[in-house]
Design an enzyme around this catalytic site. Structure first.
Site, PDB file in Angstrom:
ATOM      1  N   ILE A  10       0.822  -1.229   0.000  1.00 13.63           N
ATOM      2  CA  ILE A  10       0.000   0.000   0.000  1.00 13.63           C
ATOM      3  C   ILE A  10       0.852   1.274   0.000  1.00 13.63           C
ATOM      4  CG2 ILE A  10      -0.262   0.230   2.529  1.00 13.63           C
ATOM      5  CD1 ILE A  10      -3.297   0.830   1.903  1.00 13.63           C
ATOM      6  N   THR A  11       2.120   1.170   0.432  1.00 15.06           N
ATOM      7  CA  THR A  11       2.951   2.378   0.460  1.00 15.06           C
ATOM      8  C   THR A  11       3.618   2.666  -0.887  1.00 15.06           C
ATOM      9  OG1 THR A  11       4.838   1.104   1.246  1.00 15.06           O
ATOM     10  CG2 THR A  11       3.483   2.162   2.934  1.00 15.06           C
ATOM     11  N   GLN A  86       9.328  -7.294  -4.590  1.00 16.82           N
ATOM     12  CA  GLN A  86      10.584  -6.644  -4.948  1.00 16.82           C
ATOM     13  C   GLN A  86      10.394  -6.368  -6.432  1.00 16.82           C
ATOM     14  OE1 GLN A  86      13.215  -5.104  -6.287  1.00 16.82           O
ATOM     15  NE2 GLN A  86      14.060  -7.078  -6.934  1.00 16.82           N
ATOM     16  N   SER A 129       3.013  -8.973 -14.608  1.00 18.63           N
ATOM     17  CA  SER A 129       3.837  -7.937 -15.239  1.00 18.63           C
ATOM     18  C   SER A 129       4.160  -8.300 -16.682  1.00 18.63           C
ATOM     19  CB  SER A 129       5.140  -7.808 -14.450  1.00 18.63           C
ATOM     20  OG  SER A 129       6.119  -7.148 -15.225  1.00 18.63           O
ATOM     21  N   GLU A 131       6.905  -7.948 -17.857  1.00 15.23           N
ATOM     22  CA  GLU A 131       8.240  -8.572 -17.814  1.00 15.23           C
ATOM     23  C   GLU A 131       8.145 -10.077 -18.029  1.00 15.23           C
ATOM     24  OE1 GLU A 131      11.237  -6.263 -18.042  1.00 15.23           O
ATOM     25  OE2 GLU A 131      11.830  -8.107 -17.017  1.00 15.23           O
ATOM     26  N   TYR A 153      13.213 -11.402 -11.571  1.00 15.73           N
ATOM     27  CA  TYR A 153      11.934 -10.739 -11.275  1.00 15.73           C
ATOM     28  C   TYR A 153      10.828 -11.308 -12.185  1.00 15.73           C
ATOM     29  CZ  TYR A 153       8.266  -7.222 -11.471  1.00 15.73           C
ATOM     30  OH  TYR A 153       7.046  -6.605 -11.470  1.00 15.73           O
ATOM     31  N   HIS A 183       3.785   1.393 -15.909  1.00 16.44           N
ATOM     32  CA  HIS A 183       2.872   2.501 -15.602  1.00 16.44           C
ATOM     33  C   HIS A 183       3.550   3.401 -14.575  1.00 16.44           C
ATOM     34  CE1 HIS A 183       1.991  -1.170 -13.419  1.00 16.44           C
ATOM     35  NE2 HIS A 183       1.651  -0.425 -12.373  1.00 16.44           N
ATOM     36  N   ARG A 188       6.235   7.680  -8.847  1.00 18.15           N
ATOM     37  CA  ARG A 188       7.129   6.590  -9.230  1.00 18.15           C
ATOM     38  C   ARG A 188       8.394   6.626  -8.382  1.00 18.15           C
ATOM     39  NH1 ARG A 188       7.472   1.557 -11.033  1.00 18.15           N
ATOM     40  NH2 ARG A 188       7.687   1.343 -13.288  1.00 18.15           N
TER      41      ARG A 188
HETATM   42  N1  GDD Z   1      16.009   1.693 -14.098  1.00 19.93           N
HETATM   43  C1  GDD Z   1      16.785   2.052 -15.125  1.00 19.93           C
HETATM   44  N2  GDD Z   1      17.847   2.883 -14.909  1.00 19.93           N
HETATM   45  N3  GDD Z   1      16.483   1.587 -16.355  1.00 19.93           N
HETATM   46  C2  GDD Z   1      17.262   1.975 -17.392  1.00 19.93           C
HETATM   47  C3  GDD Z   1      18.356   2.829 -17.234  1.00 19.93           C
HETATM   48  C4  GDD Z   1      18.684   3.306 -15.927  1.00 19.93           C
HETATM   49  O1  GDD Z   1      19.631   4.050 -15.682  1.00 19.93           O
HETATM   50  N4  GDD Z   1      18.918   3.039 -18.459  1.00 19.93           N
HETATM   51  C5  GDD Z   1      18.187   2.349 -19.354  1.00 19.93           C
HETATM   52  N5  GDD Z   1      17.188   1.689 -18.702  1.00 19.93           N
HETATM   53  C6  GDD Z   1      16.195   0.800 -19.339  1.00 19.93           C
HETATM   54  C7  GDD Z   1      16.143  -0.586 -18.723  1.00 19.93           C
HETATM   55  O2  GDD Z   1      17.237  -1.391 -19.198  1.00 19.93           O
HETATM   56  C8  GDD Z   1      14.783  -1.057 -19.218  1.00 19.93           C
HETATM   57  O3  GDD Z   1      14.878  -1.571 -20.527  1.00 19.93           O
HETATM   58  C9  GDD Z   1      13.953   0.249 -19.276  1.00 19.93           C
HETATM   59  O4  GDD Z   1      14.902   1.320 -19.152  1.00 19.93           O
HETATM   60  C10 GDD Z   1      12.897   0.383 -18.195  1.00 19.93           C
HETATM   61  O5  GDD Z   1      13.494   0.127 -16.949  1.00 19.93           O
HETATM   62  P1  GDD Z   1      12.698   0.379 -15.556  1.00 19.93           P
HETATM   63  O6  GDD Z   1      12.152   1.747 -15.521  1.00 19.93           O
HETATM   64  O7  GDD Z   1      13.627  -0.014 -14.462  1.00 19.93           O
HETATM   65  O8  GDD Z   1      11.422  -0.577 -15.651  1.00 19.93           O
HETATM   66  P2  GDD Z   1      11.262  -2.100 -16.127  1.00 19.93           P
HETATM   67  O9  GDD Z   1      10.648  -2.089 -17.489  1.00 19.93           O
HETATM   68  O10 GDD Z   1      12.513  -2.863 -15.951  1.00 19.93           O
HETATM   69  O11 GDD Z   1      10.213  -2.673 -15.059  1.00 19.93           O
HETATM   70  C11 GDD Z   1       9.061  -1.933 -14.675  1.00 19.93           C
HETATM   71  O12 GDD Z   1       7.949  -2.328 -15.459  1.00 19.93           O
HETATM   72  C12 GDD Z   1       7.510  -3.673 -15.254  1.00 19.93           C
HETATM   73  C13 GDD Z   1       6.334  -3.908 -16.197  1.00 19.93           C
HETATM   74  O13 GDD Z   1       6.827  -4.130 -17.488  1.00 19.93           O
HETATM   75  C14 GDD Z   1       8.809  -2.186 -13.185  1.00 19.93           C
HETATM   76  O14 GDD Z   1       7.789  -1.338 -12.745  1.00 19.93           O
HETATM   77  C15 GDD Z   1       8.386  -3.609 -12.940  1.00 19.93           C
HETATM   78  O15 GDD Z   1       8.074  -3.789 -11.556  1.00 19.93           O
HETATM   79  C16 GDD Z   1       7.148  -3.886 -13.801  1.00 19.93           C
HETATM   80  O16 GDD Z   1       6.674  -5.189 -13.577  1.00 19.93           O
END
Ligand code: GDD
Length: 327
Positions: A10-11, A86, A129, A131, A153, A183, A188
């Site tokens: 919830i947080t 996580q 997800s 993912e 994950y 999202h 965020r």
């Molecule tokens: N975090 C991060 N930091 N991501 C980076 C960076 C950086 O410096 N540079 C490039 N990226 C790229 C990552 O390699 C990835 O391809 C993309 O940016 C998005 O990364 P995140 O914002 O960390 O999100 P995510 O897609 O890995 O995961 C999120 O979305 C999922 C749903 O698709 C998270 O919210 C997950 O919990 C969620 O399930």
């Protein structure tokens, strides 16, 4: 009768938006929160601080079956939203064991407790997800697209999805999974790329930071606005039949696109500040995710309203205004 809902996580971003949605609908809202969060409310409660008097907080650990069992037994909720996890993909490469065990076990404990307590009325939501699609087998991805996770994950989410379906099929539970694409919002976490960019753009504009360090800027994601996604979760639990739904915008943009728009909003060129760092690349990347949300659209009329440009703007302006007030 007032409906009761329990939210794990919830947080977090989604938990806080969902709590607001349910409070506005007249629900009695309960949240399971780690004791460390209760001891450090300023740090951990910033997303729910305006609603704390309307949320019933329970200290509990998602890694502990009896703690979850006791809370569910006490509340006997109509709806149970399991969002705690996580959720930082990058971290799951460094912390395989705890990501896998806590994400899978927590989901298992929640489902098992509801079943053991024979709570026939309790509807369960699992935060799946995009993912899970990982190295995608087709584009766009829908509910029939095979999973091919590329991170611990993602593997933990596939297991959670399978557990949810198993309890639905084996014990007739009303257990649904949302397969949510990325999202974002002003709430965020700073470790995710969108917030990292919006915050860095604001910091650079105000002379508080020099560069923006990123990894793979060619990765593409289907980015939507988080409050709309918690509404999708709620809609799923209002249906007579439990089912699984893909939730996304149907459009994909690259990390580079996000940075380009974010910096432009503050009249800057991201290329001047960008530093590509090897250590920010993932050992196995998910290159492109794009949703086909036609099932949820057809079933509930759900669709996104906030465009990609608007989402970037909201996040950048929010960070810029907040930082400006502080300096
Ligand atoms: N975090 C991060 N930091 N991501 C980076 C960076 C950086 O410096 N540079 C490039 N990226 C790229 C990552 O390699 C990835 O391809 C993309 O940016 C998005 O990364 P995140 O914002 O960390 O999100 P995510 O897609 O890995 O995961 C999120 O979305 C999922 C749903 O698709 C998270 O919210 C997950 O919990 C969620 O399930």
């Amino acid at each position: 009768m007032t409906k009761k809902a329990i939210i794990t996580g919830i947080t977090g971003q989604d938990g806080s938006f969902l709590a607001e949605l349910l409070i506005n609908k007249g629900y009695e809202v309960h949240g399971i929160v780690r004791r460390v969060a209760i001891e450090d409310p300023n740090q951990r409660y910033w997303r729910i601080k305006n609603n704390l008097n309307k949320i019933n907080i329970h200290a509990g650990t998602m890694e502990n079956y009896s703690s979850i069992f006791k809370i569910i037994n006490k509340i006997k909720p109509d709806e149970f939203y399991h969002l705690a996890a996580q959720s930082f993909v990058s971290d799951s490469f460094n912390d395989e064991y705890s990501t896998l065990s806590s994400n899978i076990n927590s989901t298992h404990y929640c489902l098992s407790a509801i079943k053991e307590l024979d709570l026939k009325k309790t509807k369960f939501y699992f935060a799946g997800s995009s993912e899970m699609f990982g190295k995608v087998h087709e584009s766009p991805q829908n509910e029939s697209t095979p999973f091919h996770p590329r991170s611990i994950y993602g593997i933990s989410k596939v297991a959670g999805f399978d557990l949810t379906r198993y309890y639905r099929e084996a014990y007739g539970m009303h257990a649904s999974s949302g397969i949510l694409f990325n999202h974002e919002s002003e709430r965020r976490g700073y470790e995710f790329v969108t917030r990292k960019i919006s915050y860095s753009a604001a910091m650079i504009k105000l002379g508080l930071q020099k560069n923006l360090e990123l990894g793979n800027i060619d990765a593409k994601r289907d980015w939507g606005y988080a409050p709309e996604y918690v509404n999708a979760m709620w809609l799923m639990l209002q249906d007579k039949k439990a089912d699984d739904y893909v939730v996304g915008t149907g459009k994909a943009y690259s990390v580079r696109d996000f940075a380009n728009i974010a910096f432009k909003i503050l009249n800057m060129d991201y290329k001047k500040y960008l530093k590509i760092k090897k250590h920010l690349y993932r050992p196995s990347e998910v290159e492109t995710l794009i949703s086909d949300p036609s099932k949820i659209k057809k079933k509930f009329g759900w669709k996104t309203k906030v465009s990609f440009d608007k989402l970037v703007e909201r996040m950048v302006i929010n960070d810029y205004d907040a930082l400006k007030k502080r300096v």
